[in-house]
Scaffold this motif. Structure first.
Motif, mmCIF file in Angstrom:
data_model
loop_
_atom_site.group_PDB
_atom_site.id
_atom_site.type_symbol
_atom_site.label_atom_id
_atom_site.label_comp_id
_atom_site.label_asym_id
_atom_site.label_seq_id
_atom_site.Cartn_x
_atom_site.Cartn_y
_atom_site.Cartn_z
ATOM 1 N N ASP A 9 64.140 7.808 -19.833
ATOM 2 C CA ASP A 9 63.217 6.894 -20.520
ATOM 3 C C ASP A 9 63.979 6.098 -21.574
ATOM 4 N N ILE A 10 64.779 6.828 -22.381
ATOM 5 C CA ILE A 10 65.513 6.168 -23.466
ATOM 6 C C ILE A 10 66.926 6.735 -23.557
ATOM 7 N N LEU A 31 59.625 12.797 -23.596
ATOM 8 C CA LEU A 31 60.295 11.732 -22.857
ATOM 9 C C LEU A 31 61.697 12.194 -22.466
ATOM 10 N N ILE A 33 65.323 11.868 -22.657
ATOM 11 C CA ILE A 33 66.206 11.233 -23.639
ATOM 12 C C ILE A 33 67.615 11.779 -23.491
ATOM 13 N N CYS A 133 68.161 3.708 -17.119
ATOM 14 C CA CYS A 133 67.164 3.972 -18.157
ATOM 15 C C CYS A 133 66.151 2.822 -18.226
ATOM 16 N N ASN A 134 65.075 3.069 -18.952
ATOM 17 C CA ASN A 134 64.072 2.032 -19.220
ATOM 18 C C ASN A 134 64.353 1.299 -20.524
ATOM 19 N N LEU A 135 64.970 2.006 -21.481
ATOM 20 C CA LEU A 135 65.153 1.430 -22.816
ATOM 21 C C LEU A 135 66.439 1.971 -23.435
ATOM 22 N N ASN A 255 64.701 -4.944 -23.551
ATOM 23 C CA ASN A 255 65.040 -3.598 -23.073
ATOM 24 C C ASN A 255 66.132 -2.945 -23.914
ATOM 25 N N ASN A 291 54.929 5.565 -24.021
ATOM 26 C CA ASN A 291 55.949 5.201 -23.042
ATOM 27 C C ASN A 291 56.925 4.229 -23.694
ATOM 28 N N TYR A 292 57.958 3.841 -22.964
ATOM 29 C CA TYR A 292 59.014 3.029 -23.567
ATOM 30 C C TYR A 292 58.505 1.651 -23.995
ATOM 31 N N LYS A 293 57.491 1.104 -23.303
ATOM 32 C CA LYS A 293 56.959 -0.210 -23.674
ATOM 33 C C LYS A 293 56.263 -0.170 -25.030
#
Length: 384
Positions: A9-10, A31, A33, A133-135, A255, A291-293
């Motif tokens: 996720d991060i 999450l 990480i 990853c997302n972020l 991002n 969530n990452y958003k």
């Protein structure tokens, strides 16, 4: 052993205080990480301090578990007066903090690992491994560009044990009764116990020409002046904190989040960013179905607010560092701390109101208003 997943996720790059504090509070949200650190160890030699705020009242915030000490009052000293503030003051010791941090994250920290490159959804490590990853939250240190005008806060801290009690109960966060010829200069003192003190020599200057040995001598002179009898030196810490003289453009993150000073997450006057990340991590804790958003939205919301508040503070920095002579800077700070404690608290939280601004403008600085007005008109266009 570190077990690398296909996607996180991060990904946190760097484990400074702000990155680590956010990671700790995200840990509760379950999450995925991972934290990437270029050094081979997290233990460092720093002491972080902050003033009381409502965030401490949130028992879910990890900040409450890493506080090393707390005081109910602190003192400011100037040549013209001594003032006591009835406000809680806290400190965190980095070695205690990172021991706790490693215990929580265990196999989620990559030590001694450098990054070759990263993009909006991946990080490539020096061993060739690619992490998706997302972020990405990049919290590596701030390095000013060459020939860029900045102010600097330079400090050296020493933790001493004395043979006899030092008789200090509360911190002295600014003793400006020391020599003021070459910079705005003060001694910062935290009493850890009956026989133990952290003593820091701090200077606000326009460049980094001060030698560390000079700061050591200043601390020794101060100890001698107070007639404290030295037993042993426990540790030493030092740092240079940039104070920006130009307002950066507001950053809108997608991002990749630049944390700390690189991302404009800092206090314009002091250069510190801890209180901002206390706010940010506290807000993240309150979000359901995180969530990452949503994390990205919180960073962007905070960044926007900081940008709005910074212009007036950057103007003050310009006047302080570029217009007022070295030996007169303390006079401006001395007058400022004579304001009511409520105004001073709002100032450091960047929440000053219209009437606060009027009072600050009428502070009667150690330079003519005509010179300040001309200076601000010339420099205004550099703030956009």
């Amino acid at each position: 052993m570190i077990f690398l997943n296909n996607k996180y996720d991060i990904i946190f790059i760097g484990a400074g205080l702000s990155n680590s504090l956010i990671a700790l509070n995200l840990f509760k949200k379950k999450l995925k990480i991972i934290i990437i650190v270029s050094n081979n160890n997290l233990i460092s030699n720093h002491t972080w301090s902050f003033f009381d705020n409502n965030i401490i009242k949130n028992k879910d915030n990890y900040i409450n578990k890493i506080i090393y000490n707390k005081w109910d009052n602190y003192t400011i000293k100037f040549p013209n007066y001594i003032k006591n503030f009835k406000n809680n003051y806290f400190c965190i010791k980095s070695n205690n903090f990172f021991k706790y941090f490693k215990k929580i994250f265990k196999n989620k920290i990559l030590l001694n690992t450098n990054i070759i490159k990263y993009n909006k959804n991946f990080v490539q490590l020096n061993n060739g491994i690619i992490l998706n990853c997302n972020l990405i939250i990049d919290g590596r240190g701030y390095y000013p560009k060459k020939n860029k005008k900045i102010g600097l806060q330079i400090f050296l801290g020493q933790e001493w044990v004395f043979k006899k009690p030092h008789n200090l109960i509360n911190p002295i966060i600014m003793d400006s009764t020391v020599c003021q010829k070459k910079s705005f200069h003060f001694i910062y003192i935290i009493p850890f116990s009956k026989y133990k003190l952290l003593i820091e020599d701090t200077h606000y200057i326009n460049n980094n020409i001060l030698k560390i040995n000079l700061l050591r001598k200043n601390i020794f002179k101060y100890i001698k002046r107070k007639k404290w009898i030295i037993k042993k030196l426990i540790k030493e810490e030092q740092g240079i904190i940039p104070i920006k003289l130009k307002n950066n453009k507001n950053k809108i993150f997608k991002n990749i989040i630049l944390n700390g000073l690189n991302g404009n997450f800092y206090h314009s006057i002091t250069g510190y960013s801890l209180y901002l990340f206390l706010i940010l991590s506290n807000n993240i804790l309150k979000i359901n179905n995180l969530n990452y958003k949503k994390i990205l939205n919180e960073f962007n919301y905070l960044s926007k607010n900081i940008y709005k508040n910074q212009k007036q503070y950057i103007l003050l920095n310009k006047v302080f560092f570029l217009l007022i002579s070295l030996n007169k800077r303390y006079k401006l700070i001395q007058k400022f701390y004579n304001f009511p404690e409520t105004l001073i608290n709002r100032f450091y939280l960047e929440k000053i109101n219209f009437f606060d601004k009027i009072k600050i403008i009428l502070l009667n600085p150690p330079i003519s208003y005509f010179k300040i007005l001309c200076f601000l008109i010339i420099n205004y266009f550099y703030l956009k």
